[in-house]
Design a protein around this motif. Structure first.
Motif, PDB file in Angstrom:
ATOM      1  N   LEU A   1       5.127  -0.724   7.164  1.00 35.11           N
ATOM      2  CA  LEU A   1       4.287  -0.350   8.291  1.00 35.11           C
ATOM      3  C   LEU A   1       3.501  -1.529   8.847  1.00 35.11           C
ATOM      4  O   LEU A   1       2.719  -1.359   9.798  1.00 35.11           O
ATOM      5  N   ASP A   2       3.678  -2.705   8.244  1.00 37.80           N
ATOM      6  CA  ASP A   2       3.021  -3.929   8.706  1.00 37.80           C
ATOM      7  C   ASP A   2       1.504  -3.743   8.771  1.00 37.80           C
ATOM      8  O   ASP A   2       0.856  -4.061   9.772  1.00 37.80           O
ATOM      9  N   LEU A   3       0.934  -3.224   7.676  1.00 41.86           N
ATOM     10  CA  LEU A   3      -0.498  -2.934   7.647  1.00 41.86           C
ATOM     11  C   LEU A   3      -1.295  -4.199   7.326  1.00 41.86           C
ATOM     12  O   LEU A   3      -0.960  -4.933   6.391  1.00 41.86           O
ATOM     13  N   PRO A   4      -2.366  -4.463   8.071  1.00 39.37           N
ATOM     14  CA  PRO A   4      -3.205  -5.630   7.788  1.00 39.37           C
ATOM     15  C   PRO A   4      -4.116  -5.372   6.591  1.00 39.37           C
ATOM     16  O   PRO A   4      -4.200  -4.242   6.081  1.00 39.37           O
ATOM     17  N   THR A   5      -4.836  -6.401   6.155  1.00 42.49           N
ATOM     18  CA  THR A   5      -5.830  -6.205   5.109  1.00 42.49           C
ATOM     19  C   THR A   5      -6.920  -5.269   5.620  1.00 42.49           C
ATOM     20  O   THR A   5      -7.104  -5.072   6.826  1.00 42.49           O
ATOM     21  N   LEU A   6      -7.642  -4.698   4.675  1.00 41.20           N
ATOM     22  CA  LEU A   6      -8.661  -3.675   4.941  1.00 41.20           C
ATOM     23  C   LEU A   6      -8.075  -2.402   5.546  1.00 41.20           C
ATOM     24  O   LEU A   6      -8.747  -1.639   6.235  1.00 41.20           O
ATOM     25  N   THR A   7      -6.783  -2.169   5.273  1.00 43.74           N
ATOM     26  CA  THR A   7      -6.158  -0.870   5.519  1.00 43.74           C
ATOM     27  C   THR A   7      -5.388  -0.488   4.264  1.00 43.74           C
ATOM     28  O   THR A   7      -5.008  -1.354   3.472  1.00 43.74           O
ATOM     29  N   PHE A   8      -5.142   0.813   4.115  1.00 45.79           N
ATOM     30  CA  PHE A   8      -4.383   1.269   2.949  1.00 45.79           C
ATOM     31  C   PHE A   8      -3.819   2.649   3.245  1.00 45.79           C
ATOM     32  O   PHE A   8      -4.542   3.529   3.716  1.00 45.79           O
TER      33      PHE A   8
ATOM     34  N   HIS B   1      -4.154  -3.467  -8.216  1.00 46.40           N
ATOM     35  CA  HIS B   1      -3.822  -4.818  -7.744  1.00 46.40           C
ATOM     36  C   HIS B   1      -3.586  -4.822  -6.233  1.00 46.40           C
ATOM     37  O   HIS B   1      -4.066  -5.720  -5.519  1.00 46.40           O
ATOM     38  N   ILE B   2      -2.881  -3.816  -5.740  1.00 41.92           N
ATOM     39  CA  ILE B   2      -2.563  -3.771  -4.317  1.00 41.92           C
ATOM     40  C   ILE B   2      -3.833  -3.518  -3.496  1.00 41.92           C
ATOM     41  O   ILE B   2      -4.025  -4.109  -2.419  1.00 41.92           O
ATOM     42  N   LEU B   3      -4.721  -2.660  -3.982  1.00 44.26           N
ATOM     43  CA  LEU B   3      -5.994  -2.440  -3.300  1.00 44.26           C
ATOM     44  C   LEU B   3      -6.789  -3.744  -3.200  1.00 44.26           C
ATOM     45  O   LEU B   3      -7.382  -4.044  -2.152  1.00 44.26           O
ATOM     46  N   HIS B   4      -6.775  -4.529  -4.278  1.00 40.82           N
ATOM     47  CA  HIS B   4      -7.451  -5.824  -4.230  1.00 40.82           C
ATOM     48  C   HIS B   4      -6.794  -6.733  -3.194  1.00 40.82           C
ATOM     49  O   HIS B   4      -7.491  -7.414  -2.418  1.00 40.82           O
ATOM     50  N   GLN B   5      -5.470  -6.740  -3.156  1.00 35.62           N
ATOM     51  CA  GLN B   5      -4.761  -7.566  -2.179  1.00 35.62           C
ATOM     52  C   GLN B   5      -5.107  -7.168  -0.749  1.00 35.62           C
ATOM     53  O   GLN B   5      -5.139  -8.014   0.148  1.00 35.62           O
ATOM     54  N   GLN B   6      -5.342  -5.871  -0.546  1.00 32.15           N
ATOM     55  CA  GLN B   6      -5.678  -5.385   0.794  1.00 32.15           C
ATOM     56  C   GLN B   6      -7.151  -5.603   1.140  1.00 32.15           C
ATOM     57  O   GLN B   6      -7.597  -5.231   2.217  1.00 32.15           O
ATOM     58  N   GLY B   7      -7.895  -6.189   0.198  1.00 33.21           N
ATOM     59  CA  GLY B   7      -9.283  -6.539   0.466  1.00 33.21           C
ATOM     60  C   GLY B   7     -10.294  -5.508   0.015  1.00 33.21           C
ATOM     61  O   GLY B   7     -11.494  -5.633   0.323  1.00 33.21           O
TER      62      GLY B   7
ATOM     63  N   ASP C   1      13.484  14.561   7.189  1.00 34.64           N
ATOM     64  CA  ASP C   1      14.039  15.700   7.928  1.00 34.64           C
ATOM     65  C   ASP C   1      12.942  16.710   8.231  1.00 34.64           C
ATOM     66  O   ASP C   1      12.719  17.667   7.476  1.00 34.64           O
ATOM     67  N   ASN C   2      12.246  16.494   9.345  1.00 35.15           N
ATOM     68  CA  ASN C   2      11.148  17.369   9.722  1.00 35.15           C
ATOM     69  C   ASN C   2      10.909  17.234  11.221  1.00 35.15           C
ATOM     70  O   ASN C   2      11.580  16.456  11.902  1.00 35.15           O
ATOM     71  N   GLY C   3       9.935  17.951  11.717  1.00 34.61           N
ATOM     72  CA  GLY C   3       9.637  17.869  13.149  1.00 34.61           C
ATOM     73  C   GLY C   3       8.852  16.638  13.537  1.00 34.61           C
ATOM     74  O   GLY C   3       9.012  16.089  14.634  1.00 34.61           O
ATOM     75  N   HIS C   4       7.971  16.189  12.629  1.00 30.93           N
ATOM     76  CA  HIS C   4       7.179  14.990  12.889  1.00 30.93           C
ATOM     77  C   HIS C   4       6.573  14.495  11.581  1.00 30.93           C
ATOM     78  O   HIS C   4       6.220  15.287  10.712  1.00 30.93           O
ATOM     79  N   LEU C   5       6.446  13.174  11.481  1.00 33.27           N
ATOM     80  CA  LEU C   5       5.890  12.571  10.271  1.00 33.27           C
ATOM     81  C   LEU C   5       4.687  11.705  10.640  1.00 33.27           C
ATOM     82  O   LEU C   5       4.792  10.785  11.449  1.00 33.27           O
ATOM     83  N   PHE C   6       3.541  12.026  10.042  1.00 30.02           N
ATOM     84  CA  PHE C   6       2.331  11.216  10.174  1.00 30.02           C
ATOM     85  C   PHE C   6       2.074  10.472   8.871  1.00 30.02           C
ATOM     86  O   PHE C   6       2.321  11.003   7.778  1.00 30.02           O
ATOM     87  N   ILE C   7       1.516   9.273   8.981  1.00 32.12           N
ATOM     88  CA  ILE C   7       0.950   8.565   7.843  1.00 32.12           C
ATOM     89  C   ILE C   7      -0.514   8.304   8.158  1.00 32.12           C
ATOM     90  O   ILE C   7      -0.845   7.719   9.201  1.00 32.12           O
ATOM     91  N   PHE C   8      -1.398   8.750   7.279  1.00 34.30           N
ATOM     92  CA  PHE C   8      -2.835   8.551   7.440  1.00 34.30           C
ATOM     93  C   PHE C   8      -3.280   7.378   6.568  1.00 34.30           C
ATOM     94  O   PHE C   8      -2.917   7.312   5.387  1.00 34.30           O
ATOM     95  N   ILE C   9      -4.038   6.466   7.152  1.00 32.66           N
ATOM     96  CA  ILE C   9      -4.451   5.273   6.413  1.00 32.66           C
ATOM     97  C   ILE C   9      -5.972   5.102   6.461  1.00 32.66           C
ATOM     98  O   ILE C   9      -6.626   5.469   7.447  1.00 32.66           O
ATOM     99  N   VAL C  10      -6.525   4.577   5.375  1.00 29.42           N
ATOM    100  CA  VAL C  10      -7.883   4.040   5.424  1.00 29.42           C
ATOM    101  C   VAL C  10      -7.847   2.847   6.363  1.00 29.42           C
ATOM    102  O   VAL C  10      -6.955   2.004   6.274  1.00 29.42           O
ATOM    103  N   ASP C  11      -8.810   2.775   7.270  1.00 25.79           N
ATOM    104  CA  ASP C  11      -8.819   1.669   8.226  1.00 25.79           C
ATOM    105  C   ASP C  11     -10.229   1.118   8.397  1.00 25.79           C
ATOM    106  O   ASP C  11     -11.027   1.640   9.183  1.00 25.79           O
ATOM    107  N   GLN C  12     -10.531   0.054   7.648  1.00 22.82           N
ATOM    108  CA  GLN C  12     -11.759  -0.703   7.869  1.00 22.82           C
ATOM    109  C   GLN C  12     -11.472  -1.969   8.669  1.00 22.82           C
ATOM    110  O   GLN C  12     -12.395  -2.711   9.012  1.00 22.82           O
TER     111      GLN C  12
END
Length: 253
Positions: free
Chosen positions: A149-156, A240-246, A73-84
């Motif tokens: 969010l269907d994020l690929p590996t090397l993102t978090f 563990h999840i960071l390892h899974q994401q590469g 419940d807000n005006g807008h929602l951003f998600i910031f991700i590490v993206d290699q």
């Protein structure tokens, strides 16, 4: 001391957790993203990306992960991700498939890029009279966030940022005095430390006792003590999840 309008606003920063039911205009969203894009970046690699979450079902799912209804419940929602991942794709298309993008160094660079972009966006939003709340709570279930969010590996996913028109006026939360966080040349905390924090504990206790909502009488040092062994729920799975994401793979090549 001469304090300009920008500094006054930053010194008066308050987290907003109640927003009016008014979405941000798309041109305003674009302006905020432009501010984020112009943030300082480690080695100019710009190793982060921003997701705007506009699907009500996804916002509701993220609110459930966070355990905080104002995420939906807000005006807008951003998600910031590490993206290699983007840099990996650039390398592939340039004929360079060997890389160290999963290394600790590259993860920290992406974390810095994303976090700095969040704060720049907060500063810009508050200069426009908007309210913000930074959401570390999206990591309450990082794997679910990644799947949602269907994020690929090397993102978090690093942080969420809810922005909107404030529907509350919270009190200003007292911050640690300068002498406990600002040193000259060497790190030099008082020893013993807790007695030196007694006045600050009293300020925090008064803040919680008097604040408008979610009344909780507490002190800073008690909060720290409780946090020392507190790793709630699925946050214990983050490594563990960071390892899974590469990530955190310093032997990658």
């Amino acid at each position: 001391m001469n304090i300009n309008e920008t500094i006054q606003r930053q010194l008066a920063h308050k987290t907003i957790r109640a927003f009016k039911p008014q979405p941000l205009d798309p041109t305003l969203v674009t302006q905020l993203v432009d501010v984020a894009r112009h943030t300082a970046s480690s080695q100019f690699l710009q190793a982060y990306s921003i997701l705007s979450i506009v699907d009500p079902a996804k916002k509701a799912a993220i609110a459930k992960i966070s355990g905080q209804p104002y995420v939906a419940d807000n005006g807008h929602l951003f998600i910031f991700i590490v993206d290699q991942n983007r840099n990996r794709q650039i390398g592939h298309e340039k004929g360079q498939d060997k890389n160290l993008l999963g290394s600790t160094n590259k993860l920290l660079a992406g974390l810095a890029d994303a976090t700095l972009a969040v704060q720049n966006t907060v500063n810009a939003a508050e200069s426009l009279g908007l309210g913000t709340v930074i959401l570390g709570s999206i990591l309450n279930d990082a794997q679910q966030m990644i799947d949602l969010l269907d994020l690929p590996t090397l993102t978090f996913p690093v942080l969420g940022l809810a922005i909107g028109y404030p529907d509350q006026t919270p009190q200003l939360k007292p911050r640690l005095p300068e002498k406990f966080i600002h040193f000259t040349d060497t790190y030099q905390l008082p020893d013993p430390l807790v007695p030196e924090l007694a006045d600050y504990d009293a300020q925090v206790h008064e803040y919680y006792d008097l604040r408008d909502t979610n009344r909780r009488v507490d002190t800073f040092t008690n909060q720290v003590k409780r946090s020392l062994m507190n790793q709630s729920g699925k946050r214990s799975e983050l490594l563990h999840i960071l390892h899974q994401q590469g990530f955190l793979n310093d032997e990658q090549g």
